[in-house]
Design a protein around this motif. Structure first.
Motif, mmCIF file in Angstrom:
data_model
loop_
_atom_site.group_PDB
_atom_site.id
_atom_site.type_symbol
_atom_site.label_atom_id
_atom_site.label_comp_id
_atom_site.label_asym_id
_atom_site.label_seq_id
_atom_site.Cartn_x
_atom_site.Cartn_y
_atom_site.Cartn_z
ATOM 1 N N GLY A 164 0.844 -1.203 0.000
ATOM 2 C CA GLY A 164 0.000 0.000 0.000
ATOM 3 C C GLY A 164 0.874 1.246 0.000
ATOM 4 O O GLY A 164 2.021 1.202 0.451
ATOM 5 N N ALA A 196 0.907 4.211 1.644
ATOM 6 C CA ALA A 196 1.391 4.829 2.877
ATOM 7 C C ALA A 196 2.547 4.027 3.453
ATOM 8 O O ALA A 196 3.554 4.577 3.903
ATOM 9 N N ARG A 197 2.403 2.701 3.405
ATOM 10 C CA ARG A 197 3.446 1.855 3.970
ATOM 11 C C ARG A 197 4.742 1.977 3.201
ATOM 12 O O ARG A 197 5.818 2.042 3.779
ATOM 13 N N ALA A 222 2.480 3.747 12.817
ATOM 14 C CA ALA A 222 1.062 4.010 12.624
ATOM 15 C C ALA A 222 0.535 3.376 11.348
ATOM 16 O O ALA A 222 -0.621 2.988 11.281
ATOM 17 N N VAL A 223 1.378 3.257 10.314
ATOM 18 C CA VAL A 223 0.843 2.748 9.059
ATOM 19 C C VAL A 223 1.033 1.244 8.899
ATOM 20 O O VAL A 223 0.444 0.653 8.021
ATOM 21 N N PRO A 269 -1.243 -3.682 12.277
ATOM 22 C CA PRO A 269 -1.246 -3.523 13.737
ATOM 23 C C PRO A 269 -0.615 -4.697 14.493
ATOM 24 O O PRO A 269 0.071 -4.484 15.497
ATOM 25 N N ARG A 310 -4.171 11.973 15.348
ATOM 26 C CA ARG A 310 -5.423 12.001 14.623
ATOM 27 C C ARG A 310 -6.115 10.646 14.575
ATOM 28 O O ARG A 310 -7.275 10.552 14.256
ATOM 29 N N ASP A 325 -6.517 -1.702 16.290
ATOM 30 C CA ASP A 325 -6.852 -2.595 15.179
ATOM 31 C C ASP A 325 -8.295 -3.070 15.286
ATOM 32 O O ASP A 325 -9.030 -3.094 14.295
ATOM 33 N N ALA A 351 -10.508 -0.339 14.208
ATOM 34 C CA ALA A 351 -10.433 -0.092 12.771
ATOM 35 C C ALA A 351 -11.182 -1.152 11.984
ATOM 36 O O ALA A 351 -11.767 -0.868 10.944
ATOM 37 N N ALA A 407 -15.800 0.935 9.050
ATOM 38 C CA ALA A 407 -15.320 0.788 7.686
ATOM 39 C C ALA A 407 -14.678 2.056 7.160
ATOM 40 O O ALA A 407 -13.492 2.098 6.877
ATOM 41 N N ALA A 452 -11.968 3.931 9.747
ATOM 42 C CA ALA A 452 -10.908 3.161 10.362
ATOM 43 C C ALA A 452 -10.769 3.582 11.819
ATOM 44 O O ALA A 452 -11.760 3.700 12.508
#
Lengths: 505, 115
Positions: free
Chosen positions: A155, A157-158, A239-240, A243, A302, A353, A356, A360, A363
């Motif tokens: 993904g 962000a990761r 964070a990304v 979990p 956030r 997790d 999240a 849906a 998250a």
């Protein structure tokens, strides 16, 4: 050497065997690979408990790999601290793995289980080794595995956070090697115990270099421990990432702390001339800044996993405030708080997790959303995890903070330390209360594309297990503090370690 | 030797502080070369000496730094390969070869949600 003496190397060998085995069978039979991984974790847990039982008698055992005697070959050293860390890593690995399997997070990519085992191998090796270069090698093993795990599931962000994480750690490894090269050039040995003896015998000309090497080494460990100002890589990375993996990573910052409390008294202790306790003046301000930054992050985060990541930083700060004292009392308090904060970090990530997975669209963002399934139960879990993280009674965080406060009282600058610890607790309470009330109390009207909640509730097992362990830590505080005290005494007696490792030399 | 290490390190640090991943990877490679050289000379520079001890020889080179350098080379080689692949993936996936991509887009990215 009898069979039971060979047990010391088992925490490294078991995952090293399990990882390729799991890799081989994963393609054809998934469940077999998962089974191997679980069995390996179980084996590690049993071995670690056996070793803990054995280390409890206070003797320091060393294991010469390949039968080469101490200063020449690589040794593994088992004392109270390393046994304790082994148990902690095994417990964390077990819970994280069970959570990953139950939530099917391990199916997002191919090689979750082999990488997970290699990660455990690196952790265990780093906790056991008595050789500085070997420590570097195990650091690399756990880092390489962590790169893979961190990117697990991929993904955008990761990948973005992953590039930064990898670059920061490569630079850290380079600095580690420079420090190692300097120390080797000065002392001609890499064995920690032997180095401690030889550092004491260095001439006055070499003291400057020795100071540089010591500070470089400690700053590398501070980078791993995410002490301010070397913490910037942590929040985004943790964070990304998946979990369950972040929960295991909760112990990775503690590896940096562990390396510091292992190396500094052993090599740069009282006898080290100009380099004696050389990081001490820097450590306390850095630790206080870390605590403030961490809990300020908790306040402003956030989403829940970002909040958990900042809580990890903040707890490392509190931990290092205690470590920076380098006294028996403060180290004992630090070790107790270390166990507590690792479990807490894990519980926070797992709760994030769980949330999240039930919301849906949003998250785990700390904003009101539609009501979701099992909200009261999860809210309770979050409440307990937040209580543990901020250090309110009745979980072990309260005792941990109390011990830390008590142990630093009277040391230079203790007023600052008290102000920071108590102030950050307040910040943490407000931050967690804010995000908790936004997530669990407020509801916004349901959106159209609401997904049905997962029918299974077994993803709460991991978080509940972590919280139960925290409660157990609180109830068993008596024996536990006695143990950490004994471990701290052992740490601050490098001569005994040197005698045990090097034999009659 | 010292100036070689210094030049490599300086170039490496300069490149590693650049914004684009390709230059950063090159910089990391330069730094790792500098570190390898540094480790190698940490056993002192000796010329024409065998690294293995024997009774007939009184002077020999220190074999340990050579072993250390070998390990370090292998590890940094693997790391560099990984960093190259990772930055390539990151470039293909995010369309940006900046080390710090778009902050805001990252924070609200729904990719972070486990499925």
């Amino acid at each position: 050497m009898s069979l039971s003496d060979q047990l010391i190397i088992a925490p490294v060998v078991i995952p090293a065997l399990a990882a390729p085995l799991a890799l081989l069978v994963m393609r054809r039979r998934r469940w077999l690979g998962v089974g191997i991984s679980l069995m390996s974790c179980l084996g590690l847990l049993v071995t670690a408990l056996l070793l803990l039982n054995r280390a409890g008698d206070g003797a320091i055992r060393s294991y010469a790999v390949g039968g080469w005697p101490a200063p020449f070959g690589i040794v593994l050293v088992l004392d109270r601290l390393s046994a304790m860390m082994l148990v902690l890593a095994a417990v964390l690995g077990m819970i994280a793995l069970v959570h990953a399997v139950l939530t099917r997070a391990d199916r997002a990519g191919w090689h979750f289980h082999p990488l997970f085992q290699f990660q455990l191998m690196g952790l265990n090796g780093a906790f056991l080794t008595g050789d500085l270069f070997n420590l570097f090698v195990f650091f690399e093993v756990l880092l390489i595995a962590s790169y893979g795990l961190m990117l697990h599931g991929q993904g955008r962000a990761r990948l973005k956070a992953g590039v930064q994480y990898v670059i920061v750690n490569i630079v850290g490894s380079s600095l580690f090697l420079v420090a190692l090269g300097l120390l080797y050039a000065l002392t001609g040995t890499l064995n920690m115990a032997d180095m401690g003896l030889r550092v004491a015998a260095l001439g006055p000309d070499d003291q400057g270099l020795l100071r540089i090497a010591a500070l470089l080494l400690v700053s590398v460990f501070a980078l791993k421990a995410a002490l301010v100002p070397l913490h910037l890589w942590l929040p985004r990375t943790y964070a990304v990432t998946t979990p369950a993996v972040a929960a295991l990573f909760a112990v990775m910052t503690k590896v940096g702390v562990y390396a510091m409390i292992r190396v500094v008294p052993q090599i740069f202790g009282d006898g080290a001339g100009a380099a004696a306790w050389v990081p001490a003046p820097w450590l306390l301000p850095a630790a206080m800044a870390t605590a403030v930054m961490g809990f300020a992050g908790v306040f402003t985060a956030r989403n829940l996993s970002e909040q958990a990541a900042f809580a990890v930083i903040g707890s490392t700060g509190t931990l290092m405030i205690a470590v920076a004292g380098w006294q028996v009392e403060s180290l004992a308090a630090a070790l107790y708080y270390l166990v507590h904060s690792t479990l807490t970090g894990m519980a926070l990530f797992l709760v994030a997790d769980i949330v999240a997975r039930r919301r849906a669209g949003q998250a785990d963002q700390a904003s009101p959303g539609p009501a979701f399934a099992q909200r009261a139960g999860i809210g309770l879990l979050f409440l307990l995890a937040a209580i543990a993280a901020t250090g309110l009674p009745p979980l072990s965080g309260f005792l941990g903070k109390l011990l830390v406060l008590q142990s630093v009282a009277g040391t230079p600058g203790w007023q600052w330390a008290w102000a920071v610890i108590l102030g950050t607790t307040l910040f943490g309470v407000i931050g967690f209360a804010r995000s908790g009330s936004a997530v669990f109390w407020k509801t916004s009207p349901a959106v159209d594309n609401a997904v049905p909640p997962p029918s299974r509730t077994d993803d709460m097992v991991g978080a509940i297990a972590a919280l139960l362990l925290l409660a157990a830590l609180f109830l068993c505080a008596g024996p536990m503090t006695a143990f950490t005290r004994a471990a701290a005494e052992q740490l601050l007696d490098p001569a005994a370690t040197a005698a045990a490792v090097l034999g009659g030399r | 030797m010292a100036s070689a290490i210094a030049v490599l390190t300086a170039g490496g640090i300069y490149l590693a502080l650049r914004g684009r991943t390709f230059q950063v990877v090159l910089g990391l490679t330069l730094i790792s070369y500098a570190v390898n050289l540094f480790l190698f000379v940490s056993g002192r520079l000796t010329i024409n000496r065998p690294p293995i001890w024997s009774k007939t020889i009184s002077d020999y080179a220190d074999p340990l730094p050579q072993a250390l350098v070998l390990t370090a080379i292998v590890i940094t080689f693997g790391m560099t390969a990984f960093a190259v692949v990772l930055s390539l993936r990151s470039f293909l996936e995010t369309g940006s070869d900046q080390v710090d991509g778009d902050e805001v887009a990252c924070a609200t990215d729904s990719d972070a949600t486990p499925s």
